[in-house]
Motif scaffolding. Structure first.
Motif, mmCIF file in Angstrom:
data_model
loop_
_atom_site.group_PDB
_atom_site.id
_atom_site.type_symbol
_atom_site.label_atom_id
_atom_site.label_comp_id
_atom_site.label_asym_id
_atom_site.label_seq_id
_atom_site.Cartn_x
_atom_site.Cartn_y
_atom_site.Cartn_z
ATOM 1 N N GLU A 190 0.836 -1.203 0.000
ATOM 2 C CA GLU A 190 0.000 0.000 0.000
ATOM 3 C C GLU A 190 0.872 1.255 0.000
ATOM 4 O OE1 GLU A 190 -2.896 0.003 3.082
ATOM 5 O OE2 GLU A 190 -3.692 -1.985 2.577
ATOM 6 N N THR A 191 1.994 1.189 0.726
ATOM 7 C CA THR A 191 2.937 2.308 0.753
ATOM 8 C C THR A 191 4.009 2.052 -0.296
ATOM 9 O OG1 THR A 191 2.586 2.653 3.117
ATOM 10 C CG2 THR A 191 4.593 3.597 2.154
ATOM 11 N N ILE A 192 4.249 3.034 -1.169
ATOM 12 C CA ILE A 192 5.242 2.866 -2.229
ATOM 13 C C ILE A 192 6.615 3.331 -1.761
ATOM 14 C CG2 ILE A 192 5.875 3.458 -4.608
ATOM 15 C CD1 ILE A 192 3.392 1.626 -4.248
ATOM 16 N N LEU A 193 6.696 4.477 -1.124
ATOM 17 C CA LEU A 193 7.985 5.013 -0.666
ATOM 18 C C LEU A 193 7.842 5.595 0.730
ATOM 19 C CD1 LEU A 193 10.939 6.014 -0.991
ATOM 20 C CD2 LEU A 193 10.008 8.046 -2.140
ATOM 21 N N ASP A 194 8.717 5.158 1.619
ATOM 22 C CA ASP A 194 8.853 5.760 2.943
ATOM 23 C C ASP A 194 10.182 6.506 2.950
ATOM 24 O OD1 ASP A 194 9.230 6.478 5.559
ATOM 25 O OD2 ASP A 194 9.047 4.461 6.386
ATOM 26 N N ASP A 195 10.119 7.831 2.845
ATOM 27 C CA ASP A 195 11.338 8.648 2.816
ATOM 28 C C ASP A 195 11.497 9.455 4.098
ATOM 29 O OD1 ASP A 195 9.283 10.420 2.478
ATOM 30 O OD2 ASP A 195 10.050 11.349 0.648
ATOM 31 N N SER A 196 10.916 8.962 5.172
ATOM 32 C CA SER A 196 10.908 9.706 6.435
ATOM 33 C C SER A 196 12.248 9.674 7.154
ATOM 34 C CB SER A 196 9.821 9.140 7.366
ATOM 35 O OG SER A 196 10.084 7.765 7.668
ATOM 36 N N ASN A 197 13.144 8.778 6.736
ATOM 37 C CA ASN A 197 14.421 8.641 7.438
ATOM 38 C C ASN A 197 15.572 8.630 6.435
ATOM 39 O OD1 ASN A 197 16.210 8.273 9.601
ATOM 40 N ND2 ASN A 197 16.078 6.045 9.479
ATOM 41 N N ALA A 198 15.591 9.638 5.562
ATOM 42 C CA ALA A 198 16.651 9.726 4.559
ATOM 43 C C ALA A 198 18.020 9.781 5.254
ATOM 44 C CB ALA A 198 16.450 10.970 3.700
ATOM 45 N N PRO A 199 19.042 9.125 4.688
ATOM 46 C CA PRO A 199 19.099 8.466 3.381
ATOM 47 C C PRO A 199 18.678 6.995 3.398
ATOM 48 C CG PRO A 199 21.280 8.450 4.346
ATOM 49 C CD PRO A 199 20.392 9.167 5.336
ATOM 50 N N PHE A 200 17.998 6.566 4.454
ATOM 51 C CA PHE A 200 17.550 5.173 4.520
ATOM 52 C C PHE A 200 16.154 5.066 3.893
ATOM 53 C CE2 PHE A 200 20.524 5.886 8.008
ATOM 54 C CZ PHE A 200 21.428 4.856 7.810
ATOM 55 N N PHE A 201 16.122 5.152 2.566
ATOM 56 C CA PHE A 201 14.854 5.106 1.848
ATOM 57 C C PHE A 201 14.323 3.676 1.806
ATOM 58 C CE2 PHE A 201 17.216 8.721 0.153
ATOM 59 C CZ PHE A 201 16.290 9.739 0.357
ATOM 60 N N LYS A 202 13.006 3.536 2.025
ATOM 61 C CA LYS A 202 12.382 2.221 1.992
ATOM 62 C C LYS A 202 11.290 2.205 0.925
ATOM 63 C CE LYS A 202 13.241 1.039 6.848
ATOM 64 N NZ LYS A 202 12.635 0.638 8.140
ATOM 65 N N TRP A 203 11.484 1.349 -0.072
ATOM 66 C CA TRP A 203 10.493 1.190 -1.126
ATOM 67 C C TRP A 203 9.617 -0.032 -0.834
ATOM 68 C CZ3 TRP A 203 9.541 4.562 -5.035
ATOM 69 C CH2 TRP A 203 10.483 5.573 -5.235
ATOM 70 N N TYR A 204 8.303 0.164 -1.017
ATOM 71 C CA TYR A 204 7.322 -0.911 -0.841
ATOM 72 C C TYR A 204 7.424 -1.549 0.555
ATOM 73 C CZ TYR A 204 8.128 -0.374 -5.870
ATOM 74 O OH TYR A 204 8.320 0.141 -7.136
#
Length: 648
Positions: free
Chosen positions: A48-62
């Motif tokens: 449901e979530t495509i990108l979690d960019d809340s903790n850059a640079p630790f980007f989490k896709w899907y």
């Protein structure tokens, strides 16, 4: 603007690229684009979530998705009725052996091996499995078996010395090791088990169990501890049925791949599962134009990221037959080795390092071996590993006028090309020396030393703006702080690639050198790549390396080490004068060379990168550590002797 040339019979439609780039890289459209790409692969639970960019640079896709990459690479094709299609073709130039495996056959072997890992070695999800293997099919089966059960594989290039293997063992702490009795090189057999034993002695893990593939036709190990070395073929014969794929979270670590670049200690680059599945399916389509049933040949090794992305996972996810080649571009047995592969298996494309092409060119400048084989199946020749000099591109264009030549640029850290041409968006005109245009999904900017973007065609730091796309490395294994410090501290909000380059007026990216290799001479910042492309244009030169040698007046004095073509007739002193004059004419008087040194070899990594930093350290009499990735350490003596003549 630089000249743009065009391979015959190809069309150019920039609007297709422009539309995709805007959608994949735009702030308002990015997530919708990558949602659509995710729909093209199989999920056990679609995110449901495509990108979690809340903790850059630790980007989490899907981040809330569940997936298995082995299912996407193998089982899906069997389920969809392609079980009888060849999945993997193994060709050993050393043993003159060929084997073909269908998707159903690979599924059978991988699922049974996965069961052995679980039942015999007690490997569970998240455990690390170190794979120390040559280019044999069992190496691919081992990678896929780990992915099948959610274990994290760490492939180490077969033949690495024991201390380097031990470093990787100490860092990832594997549950077990999968290895083979030996690997092969031209006129040489490398026995693996003594290297593994020594590495485990160093690491004080002598009780760690190992699964060994006995190469009975080459080396059969008879004096092994049977409690520690379990025989692959014996266990496979005892295992009649396999196990199914285990769904894992999209951000589950898929593998750790160690890279030391050209200097420093190994770094364990960690890649995810979900983003990697999506990104590889995407890039195999738009860049490589590979469709179900095509055949693909990447002349690399599973010990490198090209082997992970574009020998094993990428082609198989795409439903493509992948060629697994154990051999070299020359000496196995001659410079026609790649063209023999093309004639025999009819691949759509070749993917290899520019070094491989330069070696072939050096040994067969007139292309006599090319003429011996039917290469009509080729639609593209793609290059990877380091910048391809224009002279080599021009040589390829002369020999393959109807084939798309595509110099791709990317890194182990990114996992797939940052910049490339496009086989499935209609090709751009070729610009020799450039890797063409940025792949949709990346935002690349050229920054100055103050991290301010510069206009074309200024040289600067090639940097990728946040957020980073799917399959970009998650972190460095066990070292988040080093991950942030190395890659993100220099230019906040950007990933620092470490490369220097520029965009031309047409938007083509030119990667010229590593940032550390920029030569500062007489107040001018010049790239080693520019020197080398001018030097390589000389008709007698097939390859060169340029470095900066400290000079009290000019800051640094450019020096060129050159390799002449095999059979070229010349007077050495005249050749040196001609090269110096050519650099002066083509770059400018301020760029005069302080010396031209004729050598027979250049120090390179096993993946083909020239070790300019090492050469520069030797020239400037600085301490250096011989990189673990060096292909042949003996070449350093020749380089040292050649550089010593500069003092005279």
């Amino acid at each position: 603007m630089e000249d743009l040339t065009m391979n015959k019979h190809r069309t150019f439609h920039s609007e297709l690229y422009d539309e995709m780039y805007k959608e994949a890289s735009g702030d308002d459209t990015r997530e919708d684009f990558w949602r659509k790409q995710a729909e093209k692969v199989h999920w056990d639970r679609f995110p449901e979530t495509i990108l979690d960019d809340s903790n850059a640079p630790f980007f989490k896709w899907y981040p809330d998705g569940m997936i298995n990459i082995c299912y996407n690479a193998i089982d899906r094709h069997v389920v969809e009725g392609r079980g009888d299609q060849d999945a993997l073709i193994w060709d050993s130039a050393y043993t003159k052996s060929t084997k073909k495996f269908t998707f159903s056959e690979v599924q059978d072997r991988v699922s049974r091996l996965a069961k052995i890992l679980v039942n015999t070695f007690e490997v569970t999800q998240g455990d690390r499995v170190l794979i120390y293997m040559p280019m044999i099919p069992e190496a691919a089966f081992a990678m896929l078996a780990c992915a099948r059960i959610g274990a994290i594989h760490s492939v180490v290039f077969g033949g690495f010395a024991a201390p380097e293997l031990s470093n990787r063992i100490d860092d990832c702490k594997p549950k077990m090791i999968i290895t083979a009795s030996c690997g092969l090189e031209p006129n040489k057999i490398i026995r693996y088990t003594p290297i593994v034993d020594e590495a485990l002695e160093i690491s004080k893990l002598t009780d760690l169990r190992r699964l060994i593939v006995q190469r009975h036709d080459v080396v059969f190990e008879t004096k092994l501890n049977k409690d520690l070395y379990l025989d692959y073929y014996e266990l496979m014969a005892e295992t009649e049925t396999g196990i199914d794929c285990v769904p894992v979270p999209a951000n589950q670590e898929l593998y750790i791949l160690y890279t030391s670049g050209t200097t420093g200690q190994p770094k364990g680059i960690v890649r995810d599962t979900g983003g990697t599945t999506v990104a590889l399916n995407y890039i195999m389509d738009i860049v490589f134009n590979l469709q179900i049933g095509d055949t693909w040949f990447s002349g690399s090794d599973v010990g490198w990221v090209v082997g992970h992305s574009f020998i094993v996972y990428g082609p198989l996810i795409r439903g493509t037959t992948t060629i697994f080649y154990e051999g070299k571009p020359v000496m196995t047995p001659d410079p026609g080795a790649f063209w023999r592969i093309v004639e025999q298996y009819k691949p759509h494309s070749i993917y290899c390092a520019p070094t491989a092409i330069r070696i072939i060119k050096k040994c067969d400048y007139n292309g006599e071996y090319i003429k011996k084989y039917d290469t009509s199946s080729l639609k593209s020749i793609l290059l990877v590993g380091e910048r391809c000099d224009p002279d080599t591109i021009n040589w390829l264009e002369d020999k393959f006028p109807d084939v798309l030549l595509n110099d791709t640029w990317w890194q182990t850290e990114t996992g797939w090309p940052i910049c490339s041409n496009y086989g499935n968006l209609h090709a751009f005109p070729t610009n020799p020396g450039s890797c063409t245009k940025v792949v949709p999904g990346y935002v690349v900017e050229i920054l100055d030393d103050d991290n301010v973007p510069v206009d074309p065609p200024q040289l600067g730091k090639v940097s990728i703006k946040f957020p980073l796309p799917p399959s970009f490395m998650l972190t460095l294994w066990g070292n988040d702080e080093a991950f942030k410090e190395k890659y993100f501290s220099d230019s906040p909000g950007y990933y620092t690639t470490g490369d220097a380059g520029y965009f031309n007026d047409a938007g083509y990216l030119h990667i010229m050198t590593r940032v550390d290799d920029v030569i500062n001479t007489a107040g001018h910042r010049l790239s080693t790549g520019r020197f080398e492309e001018v030097v390589n244009e000389h008709p007698h030169i097939v390859e060169s390396a340029c470095i900066g040698v400290w000079d009290t007046v000019r800051g640094e004095q450019p020096v060129a080490l050159v390799i002449p073509a095999t059979g070229a007739e010349f007077n050495p002193e005249d050749l040196k004068k001609e090269i110096i004059a050519k650099v002066r004419k083509d770059i400018g008087a301020f760029a005069r060379l302080g010396g031209v040194l004729i050598v027979t070899r250049l120090p390179k990594t096993r993946s083909g990168k020239i070790l300019r930093g090492t050469i520069k350290s030797i020239a400037n009499k600085k301490h250096f550590k011989v990189p673990a990735t060096i292909e042949d350490e003996t070449v350093l003596k020749e380089i040292e002797d050649a550089l010593a003549t500069l003092a005279g």
